[in-house]
Design a protein around this motif. Structure first.
Motif, PDB file in Angstrom:
ATOM      1  N   TYR A 167       1.212  -1.262   0.045  1.00 13.02           N
ATOM      2  CA  TYR A 167       0.029   0.130  -0.329  1.00 13.02           C
ATOM      3  C   TYR A 167       0.937   1.561   0.433  1.00 13.02           C
ATOM      4  N   ALA A 168       0.197   2.536  -0.501  1.00 12.45           N
ATOM      5  CA  ALA A 168       1.081   2.988  -0.773  1.00 12.45           C
ATOM      6  C   ALA A 168       1.805   4.121   0.903  1.00 12.45           C
ATOM      7  N   ASN A 220      -1.838   0.529  -7.146  1.00 11.59           N
ATOM      8  CA  ASN A 220      -2.612   0.577  -6.037  1.00 11.59           C
ATOM      9  C   ASN A 220      -4.024   0.980  -6.223  1.00 11.59           C
ATOM     10  N   LEU A 221      -4.663   1.145  -7.584  1.00 13.07           N
ATOM     11  CA  LEU A 221      -5.638   0.866  -7.352  1.00 13.07           C
ATOM     12  C   LEU A 221      -5.928  -0.650  -7.971  1.00 13.07           C
ATOM     13  N   ARG A 222      -5.595  -1.659  -8.185  1.00 14.16           N
ATOM     14  CA  ARG A 222      -5.831  -2.779  -7.616  1.00 14.16           C
ATOM     15  C   ARG A 222      -5.402  -3.368  -7.041  1.00 14.16           C
ATOM     16  N   MET A 223      -4.716  -2.757  -6.181  1.00 11.81           N
ATOM     17  CA  MET A 223      -5.109  -3.557  -4.488  1.00 11.81           C
ATOM     18  C   MET A 223      -6.255  -2.071  -3.697  1.00 11.81           C
ATOM     19  N   LEU A 224      -7.293  -0.945  -4.149  1.00  4.02           N
ATOM     20  CA  LEU A 224      -8.002  -0.690  -4.391  1.00  4.02           C
ATOM     21  C   LEU A 224      -8.084   0.055  -3.578  1.00  4.02           C
ATOM     22  N   GLU A 225      -6.676   1.067  -3.180  1.00  6.91           N
ATOM     23  CA  GLU A 225      -6.740   2.296  -2.597  1.00  6.91           C
ATOM     24  C   GLU A 225      -7.247   3.080  -3.446  1.00  6.91           C
ATOM     25  N   PRO A 241      -6.565   5.761  -6.804  1.00  2.00           N
ATOM     26  CA  PRO A 241      -4.952   6.343  -7.463  1.00  2.00           C
ATOM     27  C   PRO A 241      -4.561   6.987  -6.729  1.00  2.00           C
ATOM     28  N   TRP A 242      -5.108   8.690  -7.047  1.00  5.52           N
ATOM     29  CA  TRP A 242      -4.461   9.742  -6.776  1.00  5.52           C
ATOM     30  C   TRP A 242      -4.283   9.894  -5.264  1.00  5.52           C
ATOM     31  N   GLN A 243      -5.225   9.300  -4.086  1.00  2.57           N
ATOM     32  CA  GLN A 243      -4.271   9.489  -2.998  1.00  2.57           C
ATOM     33  C   GLN A 243      -2.474   8.752  -2.733  1.00  2.57           C
ATOM     34  N   ALA A 244      -2.926   7.344  -3.619  1.00  4.71           N
ATOM     35  CA  ALA A 244      -1.784   6.866  -3.708  1.00  4.71           C
ATOM     36  C   ALA A 244      -0.620   7.157  -4.234  1.00  4.71           C
ATOM     37  N   ILE A 245      -1.024   8.307  -5.265  1.00  3.17           N
ATOM     38  CA  ILE A 245       0.376   8.445  -6.226  1.00  3.17           C
ATOM     39  C   ILE A 245       0.337   9.461  -5.632  1.00  3.17           C
ATOM     40  N   GLU A 246      -0.800  10.515  -5.218  1.00  9.08           N
ATOM     41  CA  GLU A 246       0.184  12.170  -4.388  1.00  9.08           C
ATOM     42  C   GLU A 246       1.357  11.689  -3.189  1.00  9.08           C
ATOM     43  N   LYS A 247       1.255  10.234  -2.639  1.00  6.64           N
ATOM     44  CA  LYS A 247       2.142   9.590  -1.169  1.00  6.64           C
ATOM     45  C   LYS A 247       3.472   9.702  -1.849  1.00  6.64           C
ATOM     46  N   MET A 248       3.415   9.076  -2.877  1.00  8.26           N
ATOM     47  CA  MET A 248       4.681   8.409  -3.614  1.00  8.26           C
ATOM     48  C   MET A 248       5.072   9.115  -4.088  1.00  8.26           C
ATOM     49  N   GLY A 258     -15.890  -8.889 -13.855  1.00  7.90           N
ATOM     50  CA  GLY A 258     -15.264  -9.938 -12.876  1.00  7.90           C
ATOM     51  C   GLY A 258     -15.224  -9.371 -11.376  1.00  7.90           C
ATOM     52  N   ASP A 259     -14.678 -10.025 -10.766  1.00  6.89           N
ATOM     53  CA  ASP A 259     -14.021  -9.536  -8.710  1.00  6.89           C
ATOM     54  C   ASP A 259     -12.668  -8.355  -8.860  1.00  6.89           C
ATOM     55  N   PRO A 260     -13.051  -7.024  -8.582  1.00  5.46           N
ATOM     56  CA  PRO A 260     -12.638  -5.928  -8.796  1.00  5.46           C
ATOM     57  C   PRO A 260     -10.786  -6.441  -7.933  1.00  5.46           C
ATOM     58  N   LYS A 261     -11.094  -7.533  -6.776  1.00  6.31           N
ATOM     59  CA  LYS A 261      -9.361  -8.447  -6.443  1.00  6.31           C
ATOM     60  C   LYS A 261      -9.135  -8.539  -7.376  1.00  6.31           C
ATOM     61  N   ASN A 262      -9.361  -9.034  -8.092  1.00  3.64           N
ATOM     62  CA  ASN A 262      -8.473 -10.046  -9.059  1.00  3.64           C
ATOM     63  C   ASN A 262      -7.766  -8.892  -9.845  1.00  3.64           C
ATOM     64  N   PHE A 263      -7.059  -9.303 -10.111  1.00  4.53           N
ATOM     65  CA  PHE A 263      -5.948  -8.838 -11.344  1.00  4.53           C
ATOM     66  C   PHE A 263      -6.617  -8.228 -12.718  1.00  4.53           C
ATOM     67  N   ALA A 264      -7.597  -8.932 -12.734  1.00  5.14           N
ATOM     68  CA  ALA A 264      -7.882  -9.789 -15.134  1.00  5.14           C
ATOM     69  C   ALA A 264      -9.205  -8.753 -14.683  1.00  5.14           C
ATOM     70  N   PHE A 265      -9.483  -8.198 -13.688  1.00  4.28           N
ATOM     71  CA  PHE A 265     -10.305  -7.279 -13.384  1.00  4.28           C
ATOM     72  C   PHE A 265     -10.620  -5.312 -14.217  1.00  4.28           C
TER      73      PHE A 265
END
Length: 309
Positions: free
Chosen positions: A161-162, A186-191, A193-200, A217-224
């Motif tokens: 996580y960020a 980090n969007l793929r980790m359901l964070e 995206p901007w809040q994560a990017i801004e921190k990094m 499919g399921d947002p928790k899966n890479f394929a989503f």
């Protein structure tokens, strides 16, 4: 900021196929062919995935360096696909990391992207245990890289996580360790995206400019979350590049496409999606660098007026 490609865009041509999501291309290629192809997209730099140059010898390294020099491409050497240090579970991987630090230096790279782990190695333990397993290994890697004046850029590789990756960077606190900012992972980790990017962003030494969208499919899966051409997905790339331009980021803006949304495959290739992404980044760079220059010039003008009445 230099517009670049991460060679992972062409992973399928090196036998890297996401099961049930991708098909093998009609033909494979070697790394020199891949780099030559990348030059046709009008790039200024390239991030090369080290697994694409299997067991390189001195001749391989020399040929690659000559090609990079010929096309005046700035290089980021990328180590750690797919799992790097296995989230601290395989300290013996440090020796391979050291070997690639030496290869990066021989190729003329100033930055090497590394992975501490991947989406399949992130432990189920608490963050402190995860961090403790990595800090000592990363400290040793940084000390080795410092001998070669090489900056290590740790990717947020769907294993952090960020706040966690920032905590790692701050804890080690070395000018030879920063972040390879992947804009989509980090969007793929359901964070958010901007809040994560801004921190990094303040720690960015390299980038993977990646855009993704929601699919099925399921947002928790890479394929989503398949990749799409830059500017056509959910990632705030305009805000990201504006921040980088404002803060005089000097590294690569490296387009990365992993699993490409099926709608964007043209004639079975990723080529058009890559070109569209590069064109988009060039447009944004031109807008934001011009804006920043204009802002600086205006500040200079006001300062001159204050000084000279």
């Amino acid at each position: 900021m230099k517009i670049a490609i991460d060679s992972y865009c062409f992973h399928r041509y090196f036998g890297e196929i996401y099961p049930d999501l991708e098909k093998s291309p009609l033909a494979k290629m070697n790394l020199l062919e891949c780099v030559q192809l990348c030059t046709a997209f009008g790039i200024e730099g390239i991030s090369i995935e080290s697994f694409m140059l299997d067991s390189p010898n001195q001749q391989d390294i020399q040929q690659l360096k000559q090609l990079l020099t010929q096309h005046q491409l700035e290089l980021v050497w990328a180590w750690g696909h797919p799992s790097g240090l296995y989230s601290g579970q395989k300290p013996d991987m440090l020796q391979d990391l050291y070997r690639h630090i030496e290869i990066a230096q021989a190729l003329g790279a100033k930055v090497m992207r590394i992975c501490a782990g991947g989406r399949k190695t992130r432990p189920q333990t608490d963050w402190q245990s995860h961090k403790d397993a990595l800090v000592q290994l990363l400290q040793q890697a940084v000390l080795y890289a410092e001998q070669f004046d090489l900056v290590l850029a740790l990717e947020n590789h769907v294993d952090f996580y960020a706040d966690e990756i920032v905590d790692l960077i701050q804890s080690i606190d070395s000018p030879y360790l920063g972040i390879c900012l992947d804009t989509a992972n980090n969007l793929r980790m359901l964070e958010d995206p901007w809040q994560a990017i801004e921190k990094m962003l303040p720690y960015a030494k390299a980038t993977h400019i990646k855009d993704v969208t929601a699919y099925q499919g399921d947002p928790k899966n890479f394929a989503f979350w398949p990749s799409v051409p830059a500017g056509r997905g959910l990632i705030p790339l305009e805000k990201t590049l504006k921040w980088l331009a404002k803060h005089d980021y000097q590294g690569l803006l490296a387009v990365e496409i992993d699993y490409l949304h099926p709608d964007y495959l043209q004639n079975g290739t990723e080529h058009q999606a890559i070109q569209d992404s590069i064109d988009y980044l060039k447009l944004l760079r031109n807008i934001f660098t011009t804006t920043v220059r204009s802002s600086i010039n205006e500040e200079d003008r006001h300062y001159w007026c204050r000084c000279h009445g």
